[in-house]
Design an enzyme around this catalytic site. Structure first.
Site, PDB file in Angstrom:
ATOM      1  N   GLY A   1     -76.193 -28.116   0.367  1.00 25.18           N
ATOM      2  CA  GLY A   1     -74.808 -28.350  -0.041  1.00 25.18           C
ATOM      3  C   GLY A   1     -74.079 -27.023  -0.203  1.00 25.18           C
TER       4      GLY A   1
ATOM      5  N   LYS B   1     -69.764 -31.521   2.200  1.00 26.09           N
ATOM      6  CA  LYS B   1     -69.105 -32.384   1.203  1.00 26.09           C
ATOM      7  C   LYS B   1     -67.581 -32.280   1.343  1.00 26.09           C
ATOM      8  CE  LYS B   1     -73.236 -32.009  -1.592  1.00 26.09           C
ATOM      9  NZ  LYS B   1     -73.865 -31.992  -2.901  1.00 26.09           N
TER      10      LYS B   1
ATOM     11  N   GLY C   1     -76.410 -29.428  -6.943  1.00 29.79           N
ATOM     12  CA  GLY C   1     -75.257 -28.706  -7.474  1.00 29.79           C
ATOM     13  C   GLY C   1     -75.459 -28.162  -8.874  1.00 29.79           C
TER      14      GLY C   1
ATOM     15  N   SER D   1     -79.840 -27.641  -4.521  1.00 30.51           N
ATOM     16  CA  SER D   1     -79.783 -26.216  -4.868  1.00 30.51           C
ATOM     17  C   SER D   1     -80.695 -25.350  -4.000  1.00 30.51           C
ATOM     18  CB  SER D   1     -80.082 -26.010  -6.356  1.00 30.51           C
ATOM     19  OG  SER D   1     -79.131 -26.699  -7.149  1.00 30.51           O
TER      20      SER D   1
ATOM     21  N   ASN E   1     -74.469 -29.895   4.447  1.00 31.23           N
ATOM     22  CA  ASN E   1     -73.568 -30.959   4.021  1.00 31.23           C
ATOM     23  C   ASN E   1     -72.410 -30.292   3.290  1.00 31.23           C
ATOM     24  OD1 ASN E   1     -72.248 -33.114   2.900  1.00 31.23           O
ATOM     25  ND2 ASN E   1     -73.931 -33.739   1.550  1.00 31.23           N
TER      26      ASN E   1
ATOM     27  N   GLU F   1     -83.554 -35.818  -2.171  1.00 30.89           N
ATOM     28  CA  GLU F   1     -82.644 -35.011  -2.979  1.00 30.89           C
ATOM     29  C   GLU F   1     -82.686 -35.509  -4.429  1.00 30.89           C
ATOM     30  OE1 GLU F   1     -79.438 -33.093  -0.286  1.00 30.89           O
ATOM     31  OE2 GLU F   1     -78.700 -35.023  -0.945  1.00 30.89           O
TER      32      GLU F   1
ATOM     33  N   HIS G   1     -76.188 -40.739   0.579  1.00 25.91           N
ATOM     34  CA  HIS G   1     -76.177 -39.539  -0.265  1.00 25.91           C
ATOM     35  C   HIS G   1     -75.995 -39.947  -1.730  1.00 25.91           C
ATOM     36  CE1 HIS G   1     -75.037 -35.762  -2.094  1.00 25.91           C
ATOM     37  NE2 HIS G   1     -75.685 -35.201  -1.095  1.00 25.91           N
TER      38      HIS G   1
ATOM     39  N   GLU H   1     -74.234 -38.811  -4.016  1.00 21.43           N
ATOM     40  CA  GLU H   1     -72.849 -38.886  -4.499  1.00 21.43           C
ATOM     41  C   GLU H   1     -72.195 -40.196  -4.072  1.00 21.43           C
ATOM     42  OE1 GLU H   1     -72.030 -35.042  -2.925  1.00 21.43           O
ATOM     43  OE2 GLU H   1     -73.362 -34.261  -4.477  1.00 21.43           O
TER      44      GLU H   1
END
Ligand code: 13P
Length: 257
Positions: A237, A11, A176, A216, A9, A170, A98, A100
């Protein structure tokens, strides 16, 4: 036996040249290994690069995915992208829900559900993300949150459509942050998620659903996570933006596959 599935991903990262170079290098590297026989691999770049990257990876065995979609078929929805448009440019996957989008953009369970049904109704595959916030984990609400997200997201999905769903667990606190869930924490959440899917769709179907871990994931922790019985791959990510790191994760999967 579920085949492992590693997806990148990207992003909102990389410029056009960097995106094309990364996809091209990935295609070349994977062509000279037999990793794709053991692990499914996909990349999910930003919308604006999809059409071009669809051409770059054509015939490579690497899947193309979008990071989001809108549920309406067409019309006055300024800024939005439809399922048909994603199909048109060669996408086979769409990431839905997701964290985010849930927590930064503010998408609700209901909107996520509508998007998921639109993707499946349009014949594409879904990577359906679920996961708890740190405060939810610390308040022992992890299972409650996962169950709510799964039941609302997958309500009304048919058995045939479920064969096109990958779930991605996730934990938001691991995204992150460099803080990865331990293999035990991931396994526990994945096993629980599978039990809810089994309750909704039956044990046999639940056994076929792949559940990726995301948060991560790096080459040095990927094997430990993916070796767990209910961890069927990774949604990556930051490490998916670097050729060596992403390949390292794919290879970790291939060594287990
Ligand atoms: P990181 O691998 O950068 O933690 O991101 C995980 C993720 O959100 C993938 O969708």
């Amino acid at each position: 036996m579920r085949k492992l599935f590693v997806a990148g991903n990207w992003k909102m990262n990389l410029n056009y040249i960097e995106a094309v170079t990364l996809a091209d290098d990935l295609k070349e590297q994977l062509a000279s290994s037999d990793d794709l026989a053991k692990v499914d691999v996909a990349i999910c770049p930003p919308f604006v690069y999809l059409a071009q990257l669809g051409q770059v990876i054509k015939g490579s065995g690497i899947g193309l995915g979008a990071q989001d979609v809108y549920f309406e078929k067409n019309g006055a929805f300024t800024g939005e992208i439809s399922v048909a448009m994603l199909k048109d440019v060669g996408c086979s996957y769409v990431i839905i829900g997701h964290s985010e989008r849930r927590h930064v953009i503010g998408e609700t369970d209901e909107l996520i559900h509508q998007k998921l049904l639109a993707v499946l109704g349009g014949g594409l595959k879904v990577i359906f993300c679920i996961g708890e916030l740190l405060e939810e984990r610390e308040s022992n609400l992890t299972e409650e949150v996962l169950e709510r997200q799964i039941r609302s997201g997958l309500a009304g999905v048919t058995a045939e459509q479920m064969s096109r769903v990958t779930v991605a667990y996730e934990p938001v606190w691991a995204i992150g942050t460099g803080k990865t869930a331990t293999g035990d924490q991931a396994q526990e959440a994945h096993k629980f998620s599978r039990s809810i899917i089994a309750d909704m769709f039956g044990v046999e179907l639940a056994q076929q659903v792949r559940i990726q871990y995301g948060g991560s994931v790096k080459p040095d922790n990927a094997a430990e996570l993916m070796a767990r019985p209910d961890v069927d791959g990774a949604l990556v990510g930051g490490a998916s933006l670097k050729l060596e790191a992403f390949l390292g994760i794919v290879e970790a999967g291939a060594s287990l596959g």
